[in-house]
Design a protein around this motif. Structure first.
Motif: not given
Length: 169
Positions: A18-21, A26-46
């Protein structure tokens, strides 16, 4: 592994597939605004975040955040489930969906099923939740689910305060 099924949704355990999803969520602006920016930027990091997050939680607690997908087509739309956080006495319910699926009742449908699962299967007697102070929409949904606002509490590791909700089930 399917955990729950509702009229329109299937909630199942997350897998590293499920990493791509999850990267998108996690990088949707609403997630970042309301939850957190996890700093996950690649599928491997996901993949790594899923393995050290959701999959570890399932093993440790027997629950976690479940991938929520449409029954019709198996399209992932968000997550919904429980977390056990060090700063809260009770497990807390949470949810996050991609904005294109907002306003269709999916969050309420998923969270209602998860709350019942927590009570009847997991044996919870009390469920908590929290939102950022600004997140009115999630607060309204929590109240619709039967949780009541208790108080503002500090969020660990920062200056932010969050709104704490709870319900005895």
């Amino acid at each position: 592994m399917k955990i729950l099924e509702t009229e329109r949704l299937i909630l199942r355990r997350q897998t590293v597939e499920d990493a791509a999803f999850m990267l998108e969520l996690w990088n949707d602006p609403s997630w970042i605004q309301n939850i957190s920016d996890f700093g996950v930027r690649t599928v491997e990091e996901a993949r790594n975040r899923i393995a050290s997050g959701a999959i570890e939680q399932y093993a440790k607690w027997g629950y976690g955040f479940y991938l929520t997908e449409l029954k019709d087509g198996g399209i992932p739309i968000g997550i919904c489930g429980f977390a056990k956080r060090d700063f809260l006495e009770d497990p807390d319910v949470g949810f996050a969906f991609l904005p294109r699926y907002w306003g269709k009742g999916y969050a309420y449908e998923a969270a209602s099923a998860v709350m019942e699962y927590g009570k009847s299967v997991l044996g919870f007697t009390r469920i908590a939740a929290f939102t950022s102070e600004e997140n009115e929409a999630s607060g309204k949904l929590l109240e619709k689910l039967g949780l009541q606002f208790e108080q503002l509490i500090p969020y660990p590791g920062g200056d932010e305060r969050v709104r704490l909700y709870s319900v005895s089930v």
